[in-house]
Write a protein that holds these residues in place. Structure first.
Motif, PDB file in Angstrom:
ATOM      1  N   LEU A 269     -14.223  26.830  56.873  1.00 39.69           N
ATOM      2  CA  LEU A 269     -13.521  28.024  57.348  1.00 39.69           C
ATOM      3  C   LEU A 269     -14.380  28.880  58.265  1.00 39.69           C
ATOM      4  CD1 LEU A 269     -11.700  27.050  54.979  1.00 39.69           C
ATOM      5  CD2 LEU A 269     -11.160  29.435  54.547  1.00 39.69           C
ATOM      6  N   THR A 270     -15.712  28.724  58.250  1.00 41.29           N
ATOM      7  CA  THR A 270     -16.573  29.489  59.144  1.00 41.29           C
ATOM      8  C   THR A 270     -16.910  28.720  60.416  1.00 41.29           C
ATOM      9  OG1 THR A 270     -18.649  28.717  58.120  1.00 41.29           O
ATOM     10  CG2 THR A 270     -17.609  30.694  57.182  1.00 41.29           C
ATOM     11  N   LYS A 271     -16.391  27.502  60.543  1.00 33.65           N
ATOM     12  CA  LYS A 271     -16.634  26.696  61.733  1.00 33.65           C
ATOM     13  C   LYS A 271     -15.335  26.321  62.439  1.00 33.65           C
ATOM     14  CE  LYS A 271     -19.985  23.539  61.348  1.00 33.65           C
ATOM     15  NZ  LYS A 271     -20.740  22.357  60.834  1.00 33.65           N
ATOM     16  N   THR A 272     -14.335  25.938  61.649  1.00 32.49           N
ATOM     17  CA  THR A 272     -13.108  25.376  62.206  1.00 32.49           C
ATOM     18  C   THR A 272     -12.039  26.455  62.364  1.00 32.49           C
ATOM     19  OG1 THR A 272     -13.708  23.389  60.956  1.00 32.49           O
ATOM     20  CG2 THR A 272     -11.597  23.360  62.049  1.00 32.49           C
ATOM     21  N   LEU A 273     -12.387  27.525  63.111  1.00 30.17           N
ATOM     22  CA  LEU A 273     -11.423  28.539  63.552  1.00 30.17           C
ATOM     23  C   LEU A 273     -10.809  29.362  62.429  1.00 30.17           C
ATOM     24  CD1 LEU A 273      -9.639  26.393  66.293  1.00 30.17           C
ATOM     25  CD2 LEU A 273     -11.374  28.146  66.663  1.00 30.17           C
ATOM     26  N   GLY A 274     -11.437  29.378  61.238  1.00 29.84           N
ATOM     27  CA  GLY A 274     -11.068  30.353  60.230  1.00 29.84           C
ATOM     28  C   GLY A 274      -9.969  29.951  59.263  1.00 29.84           C
ATOM     29  N   ILE A 275      -9.471  30.962  58.567  1.00 27.97           N
ATOM     30  CA  ILE A 275      -8.425  30.770  57.561  1.00 27.97           C
ATOM     31  C   ILE A 275      -7.147  30.243  58.209  1.00 27.97           C
ATOM     32  CG2 ILE A 275      -6.965  31.971  55.884  1.00 27.97           C
ATOM     33  CD1 ILE A 275      -9.330  34.008  55.632  1.00 27.97           C
ATOM     34  N   SER A 276      -6.786  30.811  59.348  1.00 32.80           N
ATOM     35  CA  SER A 276      -5.526  30.437  60.002  1.00 32.80           C
ATOM     36  C   SER A 276      -5.483  28.949  60.322  1.00 32.80           C
ATOM     37  CB  SER A 276      -5.337  31.255  61.279  1.00 32.80           C
ATOM     38  OG  SER A 276      -5.273  32.630  60.997  1.00 32.80           O
ATOM     39  N   GLU A 277      -6.586  28.405  60.829  1.00 32.84           N
ATOM     40  CA  GLU A 277      -6.608  26.976  61.161  1.00 32.84           C
ATOM     41  C   GLU A 277      -6.644  26.129  59.896  1.00 32.84           C
ATOM     42  OE1 GLU A 277      -6.416  24.217  64.452  1.00 32.84           O
ATOM     43  OE2 GLU A 277      -6.115  26.379  64.228  1.00 32.84           O
ATOM     44  N   ALA A 278      -7.314  26.620  58.862  1.00 29.11           N
ATOM     45  CA  ALA A 278      -7.345  25.876  57.596  1.00 29.11           C
ATOM     46  C   ALA A 278      -5.943  25.708  57.027  1.00 29.11           C
ATOM     47  CB  ALA A 278      -8.249  26.582  56.591  1.00 29.11           C
ATOM     48  N   ILE A 279      -5.096  26.720  57.182  1.00 29.92           N
ATOM     49  CA  ILE A 279      -3.709  26.625  56.726  1.00 29.92           C
ATOM     50  C   ILE A 279      -2.987  25.493  57.464  1.00 29.92           C
ATOM     51  CG2 ILE A 279      -1.490  27.825  56.667  1.00 29.92           C
ATOM     52  CD1 ILE A 279      -3.113  30.452  56.379  1.00 29.92           C
ATOM     53  N   ARG A 280      -3.189  25.427  58.772  1.00 23.39           N
ATOM     54  CA  ARG A 280      -2.552  24.376  59.578  1.00 23.39           C
ATOM     55  C   ARG A 280      -3.075  22.993  59.188  1.00 23.39           C
ATOM     56  NH1 ARG A 280      -3.670  24.681  65.231  1.00 23.39           N
ATOM     57  NH2 ARG A 280      -1.712  23.591  65.584  1.00 23.39           N
ATOM     58  N   LEU A 307     -13.054  30.554  48.653  1.00 17.08           N
ATOM     59  CA  LEU A 307     -12.673  30.698  47.240  1.00 17.08           C
ATOM     60  C   LEU A 307     -11.185  31.014  47.109  1.00 17.08           C
ATOM     61  CD1 LEU A 307     -13.600  30.974  44.246  1.00 17.08           C
ATOM     62  CD2 LEU A 307     -14.118  33.368  44.751  1.00 17.08           C
ATOM     63  N   HIS A 308     -10.701  31.987  47.873  1.00 16.96           N
ATOM     64  CA  HIS A 308      -9.280  32.329  47.845  1.00 16.96           C
ATOM     65  C   HIS A 308      -8.426  31.157  48.319  1.00 16.96           C
ATOM     66  CE1 HIS A 308      -9.181  36.707  46.984  1.00 16.96           C
ATOM     67  NE2 HIS A 308     -10.368  36.747  47.580  1.00 16.96           N
ATOM     68  N   PHE A 309      -8.862  30.512  49.397  1.00 19.86           N
ATOM     69  CA  PHE A 309      -8.095  29.394  49.945  1.00 19.86           C
ATOM     70  C   PHE A 309      -7.971  28.279  48.911  1.00 19.86           C
ATOM     71  CE2 PHE A 309      -7.684  25.399  52.249  1.00 19.86           C
ATOM     72  CZ  PHE A 309      -6.651  25.677  53.121  1.00 19.86           C
ATOM     73  N   ASN A 310      -9.074  27.935  48.249  1.00 17.70           N
ATOM     74  CA  ASN A 310      -9.025  26.872  47.251  1.00 17.70           C
ATOM     75  C   ASN A 310      -8.106  27.240  46.089  1.00 17.70           C
ATOM     76  OD1 ASN A 310     -10.944  25.769  48.927  1.00 17.70           O
ATOM     77  ND2 ASN A 310     -12.444  25.386  47.330  1.00 17.70           N
ATOM     78  N   ALA A 311      -8.130  28.516  45.696  1.00 13.79           N
ATOM     79  CA  ALA A 311      -7.261  28.952  44.601  1.00 13.79           C
ATOM     80  C   ALA A 311      -5.789  28.873  44.977  1.00 13.79           C
ATOM     81  CB  ALA A 311      -7.617  30.377  44.188  1.00 13.79           C
ATOM     82  N   SER A 312      -5.473  28.929  46.277  1.00 16.08           N
ATOM     83  CA  SER A 312      -4.080  28.885  46.728  1.00 16.08           C
ATOM     84  C   SER A 312      -3.549  27.462  46.864  1.00 16.08           C
ATOM     85  CB  SER A 312      -3.946  29.598  48.075  1.00 16.08           C
ATOM     86  OG  SER A 312      -4.452  28.804  49.148  1.00 16.08           O
ATOM     87  N   ARG A 313      -4.433  26.470  46.689  1.00 16.67           N
ATOM     88  CA  ARG A 313      -4.019  25.076  46.815  1.00 16.67           C
ATOM     89  C   ARG A 313      -3.586  24.531  45.450  1.00 16.67           C
ATOM     90  NH1 ARG A 313      -2.472  22.594  50.867  1.00 16.67           N
ATOM     91  NH2 ARG A 313      -3.440  20.635  50.199  1.00 16.67           N
ATOM     92  N   PRO A 314      -2.522  23.739  45.391  1.00 20.85           N
ATOM     93  CA  PRO A 314      -2.031  23.243  44.097  1.00 20.85           C
ATOM     94  C   PRO A 314      -3.065  22.463  43.292  1.00 20.85           C
ATOM     95  CG  PRO A 314      -0.391  22.884  45.806  1.00 20.85           C
ATOM     96  CD  PRO A 314      -1.635  23.348  46.507  1.00 20.85           C
ATOM     97  N   ASP A 315      -3.951  21.728  43.982  1.00 18.31           N
ATOM     98  CA  ASP A 315      -4.945  20.929  43.258  1.00 18.31           C
ATOM     99  C   ASP A 315      -6.243  21.686  43.028  1.00 18.31           C
ATOM    100  OD1 ASP A 315      -5.533  20.972  45.933  1.00 18.31           O
ATOM    101  OD2 ASP A 315      -6.076  18.862  46.085  1.00 18.31           O
ATOM    102  N   THR A 316      -6.309  22.955  43.441  1.00 15.51           N
ATOM    103  CA  THR A 316      -7.469  23.838  43.252  1.00 15.51           C
ATOM    104  C   THR A 316      -8.795  23.099  43.438  1.00 15.51           C
ATOM    105  OG1 THR A 316      -7.452  23.548  40.836  1.00 15.51           O
ATOM    106  CG2 THR A 316      -6.186  25.375  41.734  1.00 15.51           C
ATOM    107  N   PRO A 317      -9.106  22.683  44.668  1.00 15.67           N
ATOM    108  CA  PRO A 317     -10.337  21.912  44.897  1.00 15.67           C
ATOM    109  C   PRO A 317     -11.581  22.724  44.541  1.00 15.67           C
ATOM    110  CG  PRO A 317      -9.386  22.651  46.973  1.00 15.67           C
ATOM    111  CD  PRO A 317      -8.377  22.929  45.920  1.00 15.67           C
ATOM    112  N   PRO A 318     -12.649  22.054  44.146  1.00 15.42           N
ATOM    113  CA  PRO A 318     -13.882  22.758  43.800  1.00 15.42           C
ATOM    114  C   PRO A 318     -14.514  23.402  45.031  1.00 15.42           C
ATOM    115  CG  PRO A 318     -14.277  20.396  43.846  1.00 15.42           C
ATOM    116  CD  PRO A 318     -12.800  20.588  43.998  1.00 15.42           C
ATOM    117  N   LEU A 319     -15.307  24.430  44.777  1.00  8.57           N
ATOM    118  CA  LEU A 319     -15.964  25.202  45.833  1.00  8.57           C
ATOM    119  C   LEU A 319     -17.391  24.719  46.009  1.00  8.57           C
ATOM    120  CD1 LEU A 319     -15.991  27.770  47.729  1.00  8.57           C
ATOM    121  CD2 LEU A 319     -16.888  28.998  45.730  1.00  8.57           C
TER     122      LEU A 319
END
Length: 372
Positions: A269-280, A307-319
């Motif tokens: 998320l700090t390299k690939t254009l942020g939260i918005s791109e991670a959603i896409r 951390l927030h992004f991972n919590a929003s995913r159904p499989d809750t990937p590890p951080l």
């Protein structure tokens, strides 16, 4: 609401890798951890914080943010996140689609989401659709130690500290298998080799490592964008494949998915254009039945965003959490794992702001950034 000021803070915080000798980065001993913070102020008194990926006293990164990105933000409505991101990408694309420009845009995007959450009075995960868990498992992302004895020692150490997931960065077969013996059969261990091999070498290594039952083999071939090569390793090797920290956008991930290269997609998320791109990227990965496990190599707002992004995913990937000991953390709340997990913040936005005392103490001026 309008953006009134954008400030970058470059911090250099003393750190140790829990070893006698410091690891190397950019050919130098890695004794300080660089933190690139982006602060965005608004006329309503709400401040957002973001973080860009930075290493090795990255003066060009700070210059790109200060001269190319920050001036374009003044006077903009910070809630228009998609509009701002698209404008920055388009107007700056001639400077490269991965690297300092993308990292800077990523940091800005994180700060804008922080502002949006604070204005709405909601934590970031709520803006992303909700959370599937109140805490996220953390994996200790170990450095490269290079000997069987040191790998065994560090593996025992992180398990004693409560970690229940581990990632290795060893290349040697015996060093990696030593970690499995030290951890036992039930601890998930992931393997990131940082692009050292050609396709044939990677396939051979994958089979040699098979007895370790590693969760994935990350970035097995050079260059990292050799998706056809990674796909070949996935087809003919013995381990599942992962990559993505060096991808620039969802378009790059689409190429990887079309090639059949990945079992795990790893946007940073700090390299690939942020939260918005991670959603896409996540939506695209879901369509291709590829798991999303974001890469993380920072300790500030970028870690919180992940951390927030991972919590929003159904499989809750590890951080992912790099296994360094920092003299002071960028956040006043160090977010140290407790029993191998970190609680998802409930306060608005990212949840915590960087510690002003840490910023004041560890800020590095431009004249100090370049290594002599």
């Amino acid at each position: 609401m309008k953006i009134t000021r954008v400030v970058t803070h470059f911090l250099s915080i003393p750190c140790t890798a829990h070893t006698e000798h410091a690891p190397l980065i950019g050919g130098r001993e890695w004794t300080h951890f660089d933190v690139v913070l982006i602060r965005i102020d608004t006329d309503e008194g709400i401040t957002g914080w973001g973080e860009a990926f930075g290493r090795a006293r990255d003066l060009p990164l700070k210059a790109v943010i200060d001269t190319h990105i920050a001036p374009k933000l003044i006077g903009k409505d910070p809630t228009q996140i998609a509009v701002i991101k698209k404008q920055l990408e388009f107007e700056l694309h001639n400077f490269g689609r991965i690297g300092p420009v993308a990292y800077g845009i990523a940091g800005v995007d994180i700060a804008l989401w922080d502002i949006l959450g604070k204005r709405a009075g909601l934590p970031l995960y709520a803006l992303l659709g909700g959370k599937y868990t109140s805490k996220i498992d953390v994996y200790a992302s170990l450095l490269r130690y290079g000997t069987v004895s040191e790998v065994e020692r560090i593996t025992h150490k992180v398990l004693e500290e409560g970690y229940r997931h581990i990632k290795l960065h060893e290349i040697g077969i015996q060093e990696n298998l030593a970690a499995r013996r030290a951890a036992g059969p039930d601890i998930p261990i992931y393997l990131d080799v940082n692009c050292p091999w050609d396709v044939r070498q990677a396939i051979d290594a994958s089979h040699a490592l098979a007895e370790g039952k590693f969760g994935w083999l990350e970035e097995p071939v050079w260059p990292p964008e050799n998706y056809a090569g990674i796909a070949e390793v996935r087809r003919r090797g013995a381990l599942r494949t992962a990559a993505g920290e060096n991808a620039g956008s969802a378009a790059d991930f689409k190429l990887a998915f079309e090639a059949g290269a990945l079992d795990f997609a790893q946007p940073d998320l700090t390299k690939t254009l942020g939260i918005s791109e991670a959603i896409r990227i996540a939506a695209l990965a879901d369509a291709y039945n590829v798991a999303v496990v974001p890469h993380n190599a920072v300790y500030g707002p970028g870690l919180l965003a992940t951390l927030h992004f991972n919590a929003s995913r159904p499989d809750t990937p590890p951080l992912e959490r790099l296994y360094f000991a920092l003299e002071k953390h960028p956040l006043s709340q160090a977010l140290e794992p407790v029993n191998g997990s970190i609680a998802v913040p409930e306060t608005p936005g990212l949840g915590f702001d960087p510690d002003p005392e840490v910023i004041e103490r560890y800020s590095v001026g431009v004249s100090e950034l370049a290594w002599s």
